[in-house]
Design a protein around this motif. Structure first.
Motif, PDB file in Angstrom:
ATOM      1  N   GLY A 155       0.797  -1.217   0.000  1.00 14.37           N
ATOM      2  CA  GLY A 155       0.000   0.000   0.000  1.00 14.37           C
ATOM      3  C   GLY A 155       0.832   1.270   0.000  1.00 14.37           C
ATOM      4  O   GLY A 155       1.998   1.276  -0.408  1.00 14.37           O
ATOM      5  N   GLU A 156       0.238   2.342   0.478  1.00 17.50           N
ATOM      6  CA  GLU A 156       0.861   3.661   0.394  1.00 17.50           C
ATOM      7  C   GLU A 156       2.172   3.762   1.169  1.00 17.50           C
ATOM      8  O   GLU A 156       3.062   4.529   0.798  1.00 17.50           O
ATOM      9  CB  GLU A 156      -0.111   4.735   0.892  1.00 17.50           C
ATOM     10  CG  GLU A 156      -1.476   4.739   0.215  1.00 17.50           C
ATOM     11  CD  GLU A 156      -1.412   5.028  -1.273  1.00 17.50           C
ATOM     12  OE1 GLU A 156      -0.372   5.518  -1.763  1.00 17.50           O
ATOM     13  OE2 GLU A 156      -2.419   4.749  -1.969  1.00 17.50           O
ATOM     14  N   GLU A 157       2.296   3.002   2.270  1.00 14.71           N
ATOM     15  CA  GLU A 157       3.496   3.086   3.093  1.00 14.71           C
ATOM     16  C   GLU A 157       4.572   2.091   2.687  1.00 14.71           C
ATOM     17  O   GLU A 157       5.609   1.994   3.337  1.00 14.71           O
ATOM     18  CB  GLU A 157       3.128   2.869   4.565  1.00 14.71           C
ATOM     19  CG  GLU A 157       2.189   3.914   5.127  1.00 14.71           C
ATOM     20  CD  GLU A 157       1.798   3.599   6.558  1.00 14.71           C
ATOM     21  OE1 GLU A 157       2.553   3.992   7.466  1.00 14.71           O
ATOM     22  OE2 GLU A 157       0.752   2.951   6.760  1.00 14.71           O
ATOM     23  N   SER A 158       4.347   1.373   1.620  1.00 13.24           N
ATOM     24  CA  SER A 158       5.331   0.417   1.114  1.00 13.24           C
ATOM     25  C   SER A 158       6.221   1.093   0.073  1.00 13.24           C
ATOM     26  O   SER A 158       5.921   2.192  -0.405  1.00 13.24           O
ATOM     27  CB  SER A 158       4.611  -0.763   0.463  1.00 13.24           C
ATOM     28  OG  SER A 158       4.041  -0.374  -0.783  1.00 13.24           O
ATOM     29  N   PRO A 159       7.328   0.454  -0.312  1.00 14.32           N
ATOM     30  CA  PRO A 159       8.129   0.993  -1.409  1.00 14.32           C
ATOM     31  C   PRO A 159       7.328   1.187  -2.692  1.00 14.32           C
ATOM     32  O   PRO A 159       7.592   2.115  -3.461  1.00 14.32           O
ATOM     33  CB  PRO A 159       9.223  -0.068  -1.587  1.00 14.32           C
ATOM     34  CG  PRO A 159       9.397  -0.642  -0.220  1.00 14.32           C
ATOM     35  CD  PRO A 159       7.988  -0.694   0.343  1.00 14.32           C
ATOM     36  N   LEU A 160       6.320   0.335  -2.925  1.00 13.87           N
ATOM     37  CA  LEU A 160       5.478   0.498  -4.106  1.00 13.87           C
ATOM     38  C   LEU A 160       4.731   1.823  -4.059  1.00 13.87           C
ATOM     39  O   LEU A 160       4.617   2.522  -5.072  1.00 13.87           O
ATOM     40  CB  LEU A 160       4.498  -0.664  -4.212  1.00 13.87           C
ATOM     41  CG  LEU A 160       3.541  -0.658  -5.402  1.00 13.87           C
ATOM     42  CD1 LEU A 160       4.314  -0.650  -6.713  1.00 13.87           C
ATOM     43  CD2 LEU A 160       2.599  -1.858  -5.341  1.00 13.87           C
ATOM     44  N   PHE A 183      -0.468  -3.238  -9.802  1.00 13.43           N
ATOM     45  CA  PHE A 183      -1.921  -3.323  -9.680  1.00 13.43           C
ATOM     46  C   PHE A 183      -2.355  -3.535  -8.221  1.00 13.43           C
ATOM     47  O   PHE A 183      -3.475  -3.181  -7.852  1.00 13.43           O
ATOM     48  CB  PHE A 183      -2.465  -4.464 -10.543  1.00 13.43           C
ATOM     49  CG  PHE A 183      -2.435  -4.199 -12.028  1.00 13.43           C
ATOM     50  CD1 PHE A 183      -2.262  -2.926 -12.538  1.00 13.43           C
ATOM     51  CD2 PHE A 183      -2.600  -5.254 -12.935  1.00 13.43           C
ATOM     52  CE1 PHE A 183      -2.233  -2.681 -13.909  1.00 13.43           C
ATOM     53  CE2 PHE A 183      -2.593  -5.018 -14.302  1.00 13.43           C
ATOM     54  CZ  PHE A 183      -2.407  -3.739 -14.788  1.00 13.43           C
ATOM     55  N   HIS A 184      -1.496  -4.118  -7.408  1.00 12.72           N
ATOM     56  CA  HIS A 184      -1.863  -4.348  -6.006  1.00 12.72           C
ATOM     57  C   HIS A 184      -2.089  -3.028  -5.254  1.00 12.72           C
ATOM     58  O   HIS A 184      -2.921  -2.979  -4.344  1.00 12.72           O
ATOM     59  CB  HIS A 184      -0.799  -5.169  -5.291  1.00 12.72           C
ATOM     60  CG  HIS A 184      -0.867  -6.636  -5.556  1.00 12.72           C
ATOM     61  ND1 HIS A 184      -1.979  -7.399  -5.249  1.00 12.72           N
ATOM     62  CD2 HIS A 184       0.049  -7.487  -6.099  1.00 12.72           C
ATOM     63  CE1 HIS A 184      -1.749  -8.662  -5.587  1.00 12.72           C
ATOM     64  NE2 HIS A 184      -0.541  -8.748  -6.108  1.00 12.72           N
ATOM     65  N   LEU A 185      -1.352  -1.993  -5.616  1.00 13.89           N
ATOM     66  CA  LEU A 185      -1.553  -0.713  -4.941  1.00 13.89           C
ATOM     67  C   LEU A 185      -2.979  -0.217  -5.151  1.00 13.89           C
ATOM     68  O   LEU A 185      -3.566   0.422  -4.263  1.00 13.89           O
ATOM     69  CB  LEU A 185      -0.544   0.325  -5.448  1.00 13.89           C
ATOM     70  CG  LEU A 185      -0.610   1.720  -4.825  1.00 13.89           C
ATOM     71  CD1 LEU A 185      -0.492   1.676  -3.309  1.00 13.89           C
ATOM     72  CD2 LEU A 185       0.476   2.615  -5.427  1.00 13.89           C
ATOM     73  N   ALA A 186      -3.565  -0.517  -6.302  1.00 14.38           N
ATOM     74  CA  ALA A 186      -4.947  -0.125  -6.569  1.00 14.38           C
ATOM     75  C   ALA A 186      -5.907  -0.774  -5.582  1.00 14.38           C
ATOM     76  O   ALA A 186      -6.956  -0.191  -5.254  1.00 14.38           O
ATOM     77  CB  ALA A 186      -5.328  -0.512  -7.996  1.00 14.38           C
ATOM     78  N   GLU A 187      -5.570  -1.960  -5.074  1.00 20.74           N
ATOM     79  CA  GLU A 187      -6.451  -2.640  -4.124  1.00 20.74           C
ATOM     80  C   GLU A 187      -6.574  -1.865  -2.818  1.00 20.74           C
ATOM     81  O   GLU A 187      -7.556  -2.016  -2.092  1.00 20.74           O
ATOM     82  CB  GLU A 187      -5.933  -4.051  -3.861  1.00 20.74           C
ATOM     83  CG  GLU A 187      -5.959  -4.936  -5.107  1.00 20.74           C
ATOM     84  CD  GLU A 187      -5.586  -6.367  -4.808  1.00 20.74           C
ATOM     85  OE1 GLU A 187      -6.488  -7.228  -4.808  1.00 20.74           O
ATOM     86  OE2 GLU A 187      -4.387  -6.628  -4.575  1.00 20.74           O
ATOM     87  N   TYR A 188      -5.591  -1.043  -2.514  1.00 11.67           N
ATOM     88  CA  TYR A 188      -5.641  -0.200  -1.319  1.00 11.67           C
ATOM     89  C   TYR A 188      -6.429   1.094  -1.566  1.00 11.67           C
ATOM     90  O   TYR A 188      -6.808   1.774  -0.616  1.00 11.67           O
ATOM     91  CB  TYR A 188      -4.228   0.160  -0.863  1.00 11.67           C
ATOM     92  CG  TYR A 188      -3.477  -0.999  -0.254  1.00 11.67           C
ATOM     93  CD1 TYR A 188      -3.304  -1.108   1.117  1.00 11.67           C
ATOM     94  CD2 TYR A 188      -2.932  -2.000  -1.059  1.00 11.67           C
ATOM     95  CE1 TYR A 188      -2.609  -2.170   1.676  1.00 11.67           C
ATOM     96  CE2 TYR A 188      -2.243  -3.070  -0.516  1.00 11.67           C
ATOM     97  CZ  TYR A 188      -2.087  -3.148   0.856  1.00 11.67           C
ATOM     98  OH  TYR A 188      -1.402  -4.207   1.406  1.00 11.67           O
ATOM     99  N   ARG A 189      -6.650   1.429  -2.831  1.00 12.23           N
ATOM    100  CA  ARG A 189      -7.276   2.706  -3.172  1.00 12.23           C
ATOM    101  C   ARG A 189      -8.739   2.583  -3.564  1.00 12.23           C
ATOM    102  O   ARG A 189      -9.419   3.605  -3.698  1.00 12.23           O
ATOM    103  CB  ARG A 189      -6.486   3.371  -4.306  1.00 12.23           C
ATOM    104  CG  ARG A 189      -5.067   3.753  -3.904  1.00 12.23           C
ATOM    105  CD  ARG A 189      -4.344   4.519  -5.001  1.00 12.23           C
ATOM    106  NE  ARG A 189      -3.030   4.960  -4.555  1.00 12.23           N
ATOM    107  CZ  ARG A 189      -2.213   5.739  -5.267  1.00 12.23           C
ATOM    108  NH1 ARG A 189      -2.586   6.153  -6.478  1.00 12.23           N
ATOM    109  NH2 ARG A 189      -1.037   6.086  -4.783  1.00 12.23           N
TER     110      ARG A 189
END
Length: 271
Positions: A155-160, A183-189
């Motif tokens: 998520g937002e606090e990861s290197p991604l 695409f995994h970052l989108a799962e947090y958004r």
């Protein structure tokens, strides 16, 4: 980092040819570049590709790879596959023998030889998440790999998340969108993402005692890559640069664009 093997010498002329191909594709000096690569059957050498990428990115650029260790979690499909068919007592004994994640020495699992070649390179840094760490090499490696909390796989606090904020790019070589970590970052958004519990073995510092290991449970977004190929097929071609690197098919695209597309697709299509 400990446990590095001595790298085989690389051919400067072949490395330069790879570097030229990367430049034609659009890789630029100073970029923050997340690379997914499967070298099987391509004839590409991991060391040559790594050296060509660092040559093109230059001293201010940063090469990043996933260095995941999914089997470190007793709730992961990788762990469940390993323990399938065991009795309850055997599973308990197996878990008691599992070593805690060590960013300096634990190999990644299923990420391929290229990711391991970056992880073990002199000067490489690795984030501290026991399941979804990233390894980075280059000017911003230390900063990008710092501060990866347990409750934020991707998520937002990861290197991604940092790569997205800083308009990083993804380079995919001989792989498809099914492995597109961005695409995994989108799962947090997406609105109200589903959550689940995870559990993994980590190192702990106990007051007055030597460093130990313990299982810890935490809640995070329920990650699901089953529809990533479909999301990739819908990705606008105008956002992609496609070509060949050393004879292997390659794609280059922006992380913010990929995440934005995936958020829209998931919001419309996931139930």
């Amino acid at each position: 980092m400990s446990g590095r093997a001595t790298a085989a010498p690389t051919d400067p002329s072949r490395t330069s040819a790879l570097a030229a191909g990367l430049r034609r594709l659009g890789v630029r000096p100073g970029a923050r570049l997340l690379v997914h690569a499967s070298l099987a059957g391509t004839g590409l050498r991991a060391e040559r590709l790594r050296d060509a990428l660092t040559e093109v990115l230059g001293p201010r650029g940063t090469l990043v790879v996933p260095a995941f260790t999914p089997a470190n979690s007793r709730t992961s499909s990788a762990h469940l596959t390993r323990t399938a068919g065991m009795s309850e007592a055997q599973v308990t004994a197996f878990r008691e023998r599992m070593p805690a994640f060590d960013a300096a020495s634990t190999p990644s699992e299923g990420m391929g030889v290229f990711a391991e070649t970056v992880r073990t390179a002199p000067g490489a840094r690795r984030s501290g998440h026991p399941q979804t760490s990233f390894a980075a090499l280059g000017g911003d490696a230390g900063r990008l790999s710092a501060g990866h909390p347990l409750t934020c796989h991707l998520g937002e606090e990861s290197p991604l998340g940092a790569l997205c904020r800083e308009r990083g790019q993804v380079l995919m070589i001989n792989v498809g969108f099914s492995v597109c970590t961005a695409f995994h970052l989108a799962e947090y958004r997406i609105p109200k993402p589903p959550l689940r519990m995870y559990a993994c073995v980590v190192k702990v510092n106990l007051p007055g005692r030597r460093q130990g290991e313990e299982w810890t449970a935490y809640e995070d977004v329920a990650l699901d890559d089953s529809d990533f190929p479909e999301i990739g097929r819908a990705f606008p071609p105008s956002e992609l640069r496609e070509g060949r690197i050393g004879g292997a098919g390659a794609m280059l695209f922006g992380i913010p664009e990929a995440v934005g597309h995936a958020v829209h697709w998931m919001t419309e299509n996931r139930r």
